[in-house]
Design an enzyme around this catalytic site. Structure first.
Site, mmCIF file in Angstrom:
data_model
loop_
_atom_site.group_PDB
_atom_site.id
_atom_site.type_symbol
_atom_site.label_atom_id
_atom_site.label_comp_id
_atom_site.label_asym_id
_atom_site.label_seq_id
_atom_site.Cartn_x
_atom_site.Cartn_y
_atom_site.Cartn_z
ATOM 1 N N GLY A 161 -36.399 -3.375 -39.473
ATOM 2 C CA GLY A 161 -36.694 -4.361 -40.515
ATOM 3 C C GLY A 161 -35.460 -4.839 -41.265
ATOM 4 C CE LYS A 213 -42.418 -3.085 -37.833
ATOM 5 N NZ LYS A 213 -41.236 -2.739 -38.614
ATOM 6 C CG HIS A 260 -42.982 2.838 -36.764
ATOM 7 N ND1 HIS A 260 -42.450 2.547 -38.012
ATOM 8 C CD2 HIS A 260 -42.504 1.899 -35.920
ATOM 9 C CE1 HIS A 260 -41.694 1.463 -37.898
ATOM 10 N NE2 HIS A 260 -41.704 1.054 -36.648
ATOM 11 C CB SER A 299 -32.644 -5.383 -36.385
ATOM 12 O OG SER A 299 -33.078 -5.155 -37.704
ATOM 13 C CG ASN A 310 -44.817 -2.119 -34.477
ATOM 14 O OD1 ASN A 310 -45.981 -2.295 -34.806
ATOM 15 N ND2 ASN A 310 -43.999 -1.296 -35.135
ATOM 16 C CD GLU A 362 -38.596 1.619 -33.669
ATOM 17 O OE1 GLU A 362 -38.594 0.453 -33.298
ATOM 18 O OE2 GLU A 362 -39.388 2.059 -34.510
ATOM 19 C CD GLU A 382 -42.294 -0.059 -40.669
ATOM 20 O OE1 GLU A 382 -43.425 -0.322 -40.200
ATOM 21 O OE2 GLU A 382 -41.319 -0.832 -40.564
HETATM 22 P P1 PGA Z 1 -38.016 -4.704 -36.356
HETATM 23 O O1 PGA Z 1 -39.070 -3.494 -36.262
HETATM 24 O O2 PGA Z 1 -37.804 -5.210 -34.965
HETATM 25 O O3 PGA Z 1 -38.678 -5.713 -37.250
HETATM 26 O O4 PGA Z 1 -36.758 -4.138 -36.935
HETATM 27 C C1 PGA Z 1 -38.984 -2.583 -35.208
HETATM 28 C C2 PGA Z 1 -40.042 -1.536 -35.364
HETATM 29 O O5 PGA Z 1 -40.423 -1.228 -36.487
HETATM 30 O O6 PGA Z 1 -40.529 -0.986 -34.363
#
Ligand code: PGA
Length: 264
Positions: A171, A11, A95, A210, A9, A165, A97
């Protein structure tokens, strides 16, 4: 049983320069295509170019969000059909976010997941609890509510993916204990069986938050984890490739073994 699914991803990262990383990954994967299935969910501006950059490899190109309507006066938005037209075959919906920054509800995510299927895209439906919900002992209830609201009724037999997640792991540098990942995945499967009539072994369930080259082997080895959704570590070919290399830890099944040698 299918091969692990490793989804990057990107982003809101990604300009043309990132396509070089994708090309490097595609080249590396050409010799190891059957170890894992790999998808990259890129910013919409890169979907078409990414598709060309990885042509000839098995990397699947995806998007990160859609609007549920097929078309209309929705300035700035992108429909599932438009993403499919650009060459995407998979798309992230719900997601954390987007749930946090845009107030997306379970009902919104449900409509988006249905729209993805309508357009021939495979939705990756994200769920996961916040730190506050976890601290309050409401992690399971939160995930259960998100699953029941976000996965459309009638999705049995549809080609979709769920990603667990935990919001606090995304993040950050923290990941849940492997028992917690296993327990959450077991609960999600049981719920989808009970509420949607989906056989537990028909559900493709990813862990995200992560994931790095360091912890990927352990996470991919957790019972019930069919793959990973990777943010930061997916931006560079080397780190995503290291995660792909971790996949055989879980893929050691009779049918897969002959292909593992290619990437050792
Ligand atoms: P990350 O993000 O691996 O940077 O924690 C995962 C995600 O947002 O899908």
């Amino acid at each position: 049983m299918t091969l692990p699914l490793i989804v990057g991803n990107w982003k809101m990262h990604g300009v043309a320069a990132n396509l070089d990383e994708a090309r490097a990954l595609a080249n590396a994967l050409r010799v190891a295509r059957a170890i894992a299935r790999v998808a990259i969910c890129a910013p919409a501006t890169l979907v078409d170019r990414l598709r060309h950059a990885v042509a000839g490899s098995d990397i699947v190109v995806g998007g990160q969000d859609i609007r549920a309507e097929e078309s209309g006066a929705f300035t700035g938005d992108i429909s599932a059909e438009m993403l499919a037209d650009a060459g995407a075959r998979i798309v992230i919906v719900g997601h954390s976010e987007r749930r946090a920054a845009y107030g997306e509800t379970g009902a919104d995510v449900c409509r988006k997941a249905a729209a993805a299927i309508r357009a021939g895209l495979r939705p990756i439906i994200c769920v996961g609890e916040s730190l506050a919900e976890r601290a309050a002992g409401r992690a399971s209830a939160t995930i259960a509510k998100q699953i029941s609201e976000s996965v459309p009724p009638g999705f049995a037999g549809k080609d979709f993916v769920v990603a667990y997640e935990p919001v606090w792991a995304v993040g950050s540098t923290r990941t849940p204990a492997r028992e917690d990942i296993e327990q959450a995945h077991r609960a999600i499967r049981a719920q989808l069986r009970d509420s949607h009539g989906i056989a537990t072994d028909a559900i493709q369930l990813l862990y995200g938050g992560s994931v790095t080259s360091t912890n990927a082997a352990e996470i991919l080895g957790v019972e019930g984890v069919d793959g990973v959704l990777v943010g930061a570590a997916s931006l560079h070919a080397e780190s995503l490739l290291a995660i792909v290399r971790a996949a055989p830890q879980r893929a050691r099944r009779a049918t897969d073994q002959p292909t593992v040698r290619g990437i050792s």
